[in-house]
Design a protein around this motif. Structure first.
Motif, PDB file in Angstrom:
ATOM      1  N   ALA A  40      34.564  52.515  33.187  1.00 12.49           N
ATOM      2  CA  ALA A  40      34.956  53.932  34.135  1.00 12.49           C
ATOM      3  C   ALA A  40      34.188  54.920  33.733  1.00 12.49           C
ATOM      4  O   ALA A  40      34.631  55.425  32.328  1.00 12.49           O
ATOM      5  CB  ALA A  40      36.420  54.006  33.944  1.00 12.49           C
ATOM      6  N   GLY A  41      32.890  55.277  34.150  1.00 12.49           N
ATOM      7  CA  GLY A  41      32.214  56.196  33.384  1.00 12.49           C
ATOM      8  C   GLY A  41      31.622  55.530  32.240  1.00 12.49           C
ATOM      9  O   GLY A  41      30.938  54.513  32.345  1.00 12.49           O
ATOM     10  N   GLU A  42      31.610  56.409  31.243  1.00 15.75           N
ATOM     11  CA  GLU A  42      31.059  55.995  30.043  1.00 15.75           C
ATOM     12  C   GLU A  42      32.065  55.033  28.973  1.00 15.75           C
ATOM     13  O   GLU A  42      31.762  54.546  28.005  1.00 15.75           O
ATOM     14  CB  GLU A  42      30.443  57.186  29.070  1.00 15.75           C
ATOM     15  N   ARG A  43      33.437  54.968  29.589  1.00 12.37           N
ATOM     16  CA  ARG A  43      34.190  54.067  28.974  1.00 12.37           C
ATOM     17  C   ARG A  43      34.061  52.757  29.109  1.00 12.37           C
ATOM     18  O   ARG A  43      33.825  52.238  30.474  1.00 12.37           O
ATOM     19  CB  ARG A  43      35.463  54.768  29.161  1.00 12.37           C
ATOM     20  N   GLN A  44      34.306  51.794  28.327  1.00 16.94           N
ATOM     21  CA  GLN A  44      34.232  50.369  28.389  1.00 16.94           C
ATOM     22  C   GLN A  44      35.705  49.845  27.883  1.00 16.94           C
ATOM     23  O   GLN A  44      35.736  50.079  26.656  1.00 16.94           O
ATOM     24  CB  GLN A  44      32.967  49.811  27.928  1.00 16.94           C
ATOM     25  N   LEU A  45      36.285  49.336  28.480  1.00 16.18           N
ATOM     26  CA  LEU A  45      37.481  48.522  28.016  1.00 16.18           C
ATOM     27  C   LEU A  45      37.688  47.139  28.149  1.00 16.18           C
ATOM     28  O   LEU A  45      37.441  46.574  29.045  1.00 16.18           O
ATOM     29  CB  LEU A  45      38.676  49.230  28.750  1.00 16.18           C
ATOM     30  N   PRO A  46      37.845  46.316  26.790  1.00 20.04           N
ATOM     31  CA  PRO A  46      37.736  45.063  27.037  1.00 20.04           C
ATOM     32  C   PRO A  46      39.435  44.625  27.516  1.00 20.04           C
ATOM     33  O   PRO A  46      40.370  45.367  27.028  1.00 20.04           O
ATOM     34  CB  PRO A  46      37.831  44.416  25.475  1.00 20.04           C
ATOM     35  N   VAL A  47      39.423  43.846  28.737  1.00 22.66           N
ATOM     36  CA  VAL A  47      40.750  43.621  29.197  1.00 22.66           C
ATOM     37  C   VAL A  47      40.708  41.954  29.534  1.00 22.66           C
ATOM     38  O   VAL A  47      39.785  41.333  29.383  1.00 22.66           O
ATOM     39  CB  VAL A  47      40.797  44.418  30.614  1.00 22.66           C
ATOM     40  N   THR A  48      42.006  41.483  29.986  1.00 18.70           N
ATOM     41  CA  THR A  48      42.386  40.401  30.384  1.00 18.70           C
ATOM     42  C   THR A  48      42.678  40.597  32.005  1.00 18.70           C
ATOM     43  O   THR A  48      43.399  41.302  32.309  1.00 18.70           O
ATOM     44  CB  THR A  48      43.550  39.673  29.826  1.00 18.70           C
ATOM     45  N   VAL A  49      41.781  39.549  32.845  1.00 18.66           N
ATOM     46  CA  VAL A  49      42.111  39.787  34.245  1.00 18.66           C
ATOM     47  C   VAL A  49      42.248  38.244  34.775  1.00 18.66           C
ATOM     48  O   VAL A  49      42.362  37.373  34.274  1.00 18.66           O
ATOM     49  CB  VAL A  49      41.068  40.305  34.968  1.00 18.66           C
ATOM     50  N   THR A  50      43.102  38.498  35.949  1.00 18.88           N
ATOM     51  CA  THR A  50      43.484  37.175  36.789  1.00 18.88           C
ATOM     52  C   THR A  50      42.799  37.579  38.207  1.00 18.88           C
ATOM     53  O   THR A  50      43.568  38.596  38.882  1.00 18.88           O
ATOM     54  CB  THR A  50      44.885  36.710  36.833  1.00 18.88           C
ATOM     55  N   LEU A  51      42.070  36.641  38.779  1.00 17.09           N
ATOM     56  CA  LEU A  51      41.332  37.342  39.894  1.00 17.09           C
ATOM     57  C   LEU A  51      41.273  36.076  40.889  1.00 17.09           C
ATOM     58  O   LEU A  51      41.080  34.935  40.537  1.00 17.09           O
ATOM     59  CB  LEU A  51      39.910  37.662  39.734  1.00 17.09           C
ATOM     60  N   SER A  52      41.133  36.504  42.171  1.00 16.28           N
ATOM     61  CA  SER A  52      41.086  35.351  43.462  1.00 16.28           C
ATOM     62  C   SER A  52      40.311  36.008  44.595  1.00 16.28           C
ATOM     63  O   SER A  52      40.198  37.331  44.212  1.00 16.28           O
ATOM     64  CB  SER A  52      42.312  34.905  43.674  1.00 16.28           C
ATOM     65  N   GLY A  53      40.026  35.467  45.508  1.00 15.16           N
ATOM     66  CA  GLY A  53      39.549  36.180  46.384  1.00 15.16           C
ATOM     67  C   GLY A  53      39.447  35.369  47.786  1.00 15.16           C
ATOM     68  O   GLY A  53      39.653  34.051  47.709  1.00 15.16           O
ATOM     69  N   HIS A  54      38.591  35.829  49.054  1.00 17.41           N
ATOM     70  CA  HIS A  54      38.680  34.940  50.086  1.00 17.41           C
ATOM     71  C   HIS A  54      37.786  35.639  51.106  1.00 17.41           C
ATOM     72  O   HIS A  54      37.424  36.948  50.947  1.00 17.41           O
ATOM     73  CB  HIS A  54      40.012  34.816  50.698  1.00 17.41           C
ATOM     74  N   VAL A  55      37.024  35.040  51.950  1.00 18.69           N
ATOM     75  CA  VAL A  55      36.124  35.765  53.065  1.00 18.69           C
ATOM     76  C   VAL A  55      37.262  36.205  54.019  1.00 18.69           C
ATOM     77  O   VAL A  55      38.094  35.021  54.780  1.00 18.69           O
ATOM     78  CB  VAL A  55      35.262  34.745  53.641  1.00 18.69           C
ATOM     79  N   GLU A  56      37.058  37.287  54.461  1.00 17.67           N
ATOM     80  CA  GLU A  56      38.050  37.877  55.577  1.00 17.67           C
ATOM     81  C   GLU A  56      37.279  37.816  56.944  1.00 17.67           C
ATOM     82  O   GLU A  56      36.147  38.176  57.232  1.00 17.67           O
ATOM     83  CB  GLU A  56      38.226  39.466  55.232  1.00 17.67           C
ATOM     84  N   PRO A  57      38.024  36.926  57.945  1.00 15.67           N
ATOM     85  CA  PRO A  57      37.170  36.511  59.235  1.00 15.67           C
ATOM     86  C   PRO A  57      37.038  37.721  60.001  1.00 15.67           C
ATOM     87  O   PRO A  57      36.164  37.805  60.677  1.00 15.67           O
ATOM     88  CB  PRO A  57      38.154  35.577  59.944  1.00 15.67           C
ATOM     89  N   ILE A  58      37.839  38.606  59.796  1.00 16.85           N
ATOM     90  CA  ILE A  58      37.787  40.204  60.760  1.00 16.85           C
ATOM     91  C   ILE A  58      36.328  40.571  60.445  1.00 16.85           C
ATOM     92  O   ILE A  58      35.443  41.154  61.481  1.00 16.85           O
ATOM     93  CB  ILE A  58      38.775  40.768  60.600  1.00 16.85           C
TER      94      ILE A  58
END
Length: 359
Positions: free
Chosen positions: A265-283
């Motif tokens: 975020a701007g010049e800040r860099q934060l080490p984090v843990t994430v859980t991510l997923s996704g899909h193609v939206e037909p619309i």
């Protein structure tokens, strides 16, 4: 400690330090379960202990206002009127005579459904101690009307031993969650409803032999319609088939990525843990990715400051733009984006080529 998180999560949190709560605390202490805490809204304690480490684990003047189950971590988040937040694997609600079991409390289990909603048609708890949909939560209702001090003491002791067996069952399975099975709860409820309308209910109520609790609107409900002796007999043995013991990983839905990342975020860099997923939206035909950044105060501060525009990068991959959406009750911050996701996405042709190569 108003407005602060209590240091250190505990294995067991007991709500209520009357005779029933103290009896449960002593049972935990004797069983060698060291990480537990007792919250009591009043100053008076039931047979208050004065020796050993037990007195230091009892926190007076803590009126609990909310208990929320985090399905991602299998822990309860318990909030007091003073703003304290306690985290516990298991919550035990001890109920003494003359005190409503869940008065003034929001108890939210899976899918954020509350116990008041669950009991809208009447009080129903398997063996009077467990409710489907509310994992890692145990109740300890006391017999009413007055069936005698000895009867209440024996009932509380049997309940404590039964709950200890449930905790031991969790330990043997290496589980982070224990929950009465839906079919078991359903059959118990069916039996309880039949008995409520039968002659056994009327005779037992005259004998002062029921276990009572609050129903919808605060009206009295019935946990058990037999005598205290029949109830104690039922709780002498634990049937492991009545409960599901699982871990968080057993239930985690499939995701595209779970692990370390860098949030910028701007010049800040934060080490984090994430859980991510996704899909193609037909619309719109675009790829939409989403997930959560696991609880971290620096990330929550960015979200509170409306620094929604961020970028997210995974090890060895380029950063992609995203946005911080909102913070959930357990401190995780939801993140989302549109377009190329932070993680690699295999195409169908790549998957089929890999499968053909393996064959």
């Amino acid at each position: 400690m108003t407005g602060q998180e209590m240091a250190g999560a505990v294995d067991v949190l007991i709500i209520g330090a009357g005779p029933t709560g103290i009896r449960m605390a002593r049972a935990l202490d004797r069983a060698g379960i060291a990480k537990f805490r007792v919250l009591e809204r009043d100053g008076a304690l039931g047979r208050a202990p004065s020796r050993g480490t037990l007195p230091s684990r009892i926190h007076r003047g803590r009126e609990v206002t909310a208990c929320e189950f985090d399905e991602h971590t299998d822990r309860w988040r318990v909030t007091t009127a003073g703003g304290e937040v306690h985290h516990a694997r298991v919550v035990i609600r001890a109920h003494d005579l003359g005190r409503d079991l869940i008065a003034g409390q929001r108890i939210a289990g899976r899918e954020e459904r509350t116990l008041h909603q669950r009991w809208s048609g009447g009080v129903e708890a398997f063996n009077a101690v467990a409710v489907h949909g509310f994992p890692n939560l145990f109740l300890m209702p006391a017999p009413v009307p007055d069936g005698g001090t000895l009867s209440r003491r024996r009932t509380g002791a049997v309940q404590a031993r039964y709950i200890l067996r449930c905790l031991e069952l969790m330990r043997r399975h290496g589980a982070s969650r224990i929950e009465v099975r839906a079919a078991v709860q359903r059959e118990f409820n069916r039996w309880l409803r039949q008995e409520r309308t039968g002659t056994a209910v009327r005779s037992d109520e005259r004998a002062g032999g029921r276990l009572a609790g609050p129903a919808a609107g605060g009206a009295p409900g019935v946990f058990w319609v037999g005598s205290p002796r029949s109830y104690r007999r039922r709780l002498r043995r634990l049937n492991p088939a009545h409960f599901d013991c699982t871990t968080w990983h057993d239930r985690e839905p499939e995701h595209a990525y779970h692990g370390p990342a860098t949030l910028s975020a701007g010049e800040r860099q934060l080490p984090v843990t994430v859980t991510l997923s996704g899909h193609v939206e037909p619309i719109d035909g675009k790829y939409h990715w989403y997930g959560r950044v696991h609880a971290q105060e620096e990330v929550a501060a960015l979200q509170r400051a409306n620094r929604s525009g961020v970028s997210l990068s995974l090890p060895g991959r380029q950063a992609v733009p995203g946005r911080l959406v909102e913070r959930d009750p357990w401190g995780h911050v939801r993140v989302a984006g549109t377009g190329t996701p932070p993680y690699p996405v295999e195409t169908l042709s790549e998957i089929e080529a890999e499968a053909a190569g393996a064959g």
